[in-house]
Design a protein around this motif. Sequence first.
Motif, short mmCIF file in Angstrom:
data_model
loop_
_atom_site.label_atom_id
_atom_site.label_comp_id
_atom_site.label_asym_id
_atom_site.label_seq_id
_atom_site.Cartn_x
_atom_site.Cartn_y
_atom_site.Cartn_z
N LYS A 44 -3.73 14.58 2.15
CA LYS A 44 -4.77 15.76 2.31
C LYS A 44 -4.27 16.65 3.45
CE LYS A 44 -9.49 16.89 3.36
NZ LYS A 44 -11.02 16.10 3.43
N ALA A 45 -3.59 15.92 4.70
CA ALA A 45 -3.51 16.64 5.74
C ALA A 45 -1.80 17.19 5.77
CB ALA A 45 -3.35 15.66 7.05
N GLY A 46 -1.19 16.94 4.62
CA GLY A 46 0.10 17.39 4.28
C GLY A 46 1.31 16.51 4.70
N PHE A 47 1.17 15.51 4.58
CA PHE A 47 2.37 14.29 4.78
C PHE A 47 2.97 14.34 3.57
CE2 PHE A 47 0.10 13.20 8.67
CZ PHE A 47 1.17 12.89 9.44
N GLY A 48 4.46 14.27 3.49
CA GLY A 48 5.14 14.30 2.10
C GLY A 48 5.82 13.04 1.70
N LYS A 49 5.62 12.02 2.70
CA LYS A 49 6.16 10.66 2.12
C LYS A 49 5.33 9.50 3.03
CE LYS A 49 10.38 8.93 3.56
NZ LYS A 49 11.90 9.23 3.84
N VAL A 50 5.35 8.57 2.26
CA VAL A 50 4.87 7.15 3.03
C VAL A 50 5.85 6.13 2.93
CG1 VAL A 50 3.32 6.55 1.02
CG2 VAL A 50 3.00 5.59 3.26
N THR A 51 6.37 5.49 4.18
CA THR A 51 7.19 4.59 4.28
C THR A 51 6.48 3.29 4.93
OG1 THR A 51 9.21 6.03 4.63
CG2 THR A 51 9.31 3.79 5.17
N PHE A 52 6.51 2.23 3.71
CA PHE A 52 6.01 0.79 4.21
C PHE A 52 6.96 0.02 4.91
CE2 PHE A 52 3.53 2.36 0.50
CZ PHE A 52 2.17 2.36 0.84
N ILE A 53 6.58 -0.57 6.03
CA ILE A 53 7.28 -1.61 6.97
C ILE A 53 6.84 -2.90 6.51
CG2 ILE A 53 8.29 -2.54 8.95
CD1 ILE A 53 8.33 0.15 9.94
N LEU A 112 7.33 -7.50 -1.17
CA LEU A 112 7.78 -6.28 -1.82
C LEU A 112 7.00 -6.02 -3.30
CD1 LEU A 112 9.21 -3.38 -2.00
CD2 LEU A 112 11.42 -4.82 -3.10
N ASP A 113 7.06 -7.02 -4.18
CA ASP A 113 6.52 -6.79 -5.33
C ASP A 113 5.04 -6.88 -5.35
OD1 ASP A 113 9.13 -7.11 -6.53
OD2 ASP A 113 8.59 -9.24 -6.96
N ASN A 114 4.29 -7.59 -4.53
CA ASN A 114 2.86 -7.59 -4.23
C ASN A 114 2.46 -5.98 -3.96
OD1 ASN A 114 0.33 -8.10 -3.64
ND2 ASN A 114 0.40 -9.51 -2.08
N PHE A 115 3.26 -5.39 -2.97
CA PHE A 115 2.93 -4.14 -2.42
C PHE A 115 3.17 -3.12 -3.42
CE2 PHE A 115 1.73 -3.13 2.13
CZ PHE A 115 1.58 -4.65 2.65
N LYS A 116 4.40 -3.09 -4.32
CA LYS A 116 4.52 -2.10 -5.06
C LYS A 116 3.57 -2.19 -6.28
CE LYS A 116 9.25 -0.90 -4.88
NZ LYS A 116 10.66 -0.95 -5.54
N GLY A 117 2.95 -3.50 -6.71
CA GLY A 117 2.00 -3.52 -7.74
C GLY A 117 0.84 -2.92 -7.14
N ILE A 118 0.35 -3.19 -6.07
CA ILE A 118 -0.82 -2.27 -5.51
C ILE A 118 -0.65 -0.81 -5.54
CG2 ILE A 118 -2.44 -2.35 -3.68
CD1 ILE A 118 -1.75 -5.34 -3.26
N PHE A 119 0.40 -0.32 -4.76
CA PHE A 119 0.53 0.83 -4.46
C PHE A 119 1.05 1.76 -5.19
CE2 PHE A 119 -0.45 -1.30 -0.41
CZ PHE A 119 -1.87 -0.51 -0.15
N GLU A 120 2.03 1.41 -6.19
CA GLU A 120 2.66 2.53 -6.84
C GLU A 120 2.03 3.02 -8.15
OE1 GLU A 120 5.88 3.70 -6.31
OE2 GLU A 120 5.72 2.44 -4.63
N PRO A 121 1.14 2.29 -8.67
CA PRO A 121 0.31 2.94 -9.66
C PRO A 121 -0.66 4.20 -9.25
CG PRO A 121 0.22 0.53 -10.09
CD PRO A 121 1.04 0.91 -8.60
#
Length: 300
Positions: A42-51, A57-66
């Motif tokens: 909403k504030a205008g960010f163009g990318k999110v990078t998770f550390i 990885l599979d856990n995070f992708k499964g939760i956030f990608e969809p």
Amino acid sequence: MKPTLLILAAGMASRYGSMKQVDGFGPNGETIIDYSIYDAIKAGFGKVTFIIREEFLDNFKGIFEPKLSGKIETDYVFQNFDLQQYGIDKTVERAKPWGTAHAVLAARHAIKEPFCVINADDFYGYDSFEKMAKFLTTEVADDKYSLIGYQVDRTLSDYGSVSRGVCKVNDEGNMVEINERTEVYFTEGGKVAYKDAEGEHALPNDTRVSMNFWGFTPAVFDQSLDMFKRFVDANETNPKAEFFIPLVADELIKTGVASFKVVPTASKWFGVTYKEDKPIVQESISALVENGTYPANLWA
């Protein structure tokens, strides 16, 4: 160029007792990260990078990608124990990685634009993302960084003392120094105090504190790399030593390499330091849904 949101999500959540980065707090099981990303879009960010740690990885992708597909670009960076990648020719046995500034360094090849750093398990409020996006698109420079400064009385837990980075701010609004106070709490009269070896000290309720919400350009990677090498040399036999972002900020300020503007917010910060904090965060988010700040189903 739109700024990037860098989320520190590699921690182990030892005090909380579970992987709180992916715990549900919203009415439809939304995580705290969901609200941060929603506010950032909403504030205008163009990318999110998770550390993260690579095994998540599979856990995070499964939760956030969809949820995020088509809404914002995503990327994943791994924080690990390999020091060779930083030009450090040694192996140091540790139970956990080297801290928040080390996590930021792990993203040095992934980020080419101004960016901000936040914790995965902290709820910051839209005002902070809006102000940081404005700073990162209009003011930031390789010698001019920032952090969001919260009022200390809007960041405390009712269930125990907390650590807070207390900012000393000059007349220009820049941070002069940051002092880590490890025991900050409400006294009986609703005042704020901290304890150290000398005893209890009052803190004005509107004292600005850092909640690990920082704004940088990619220049910070080169600026902090040499500091990290020195830190490893000095602490290779200290398995609990951590290379924190405030250590980097402090050195950049003291050496005159960069200033840090303290951007004030009146937002209430929510966090889950203790298990007992969870229902309070859920109630707070529920109230924000009821007053229309967030939709009931964030990604519907």
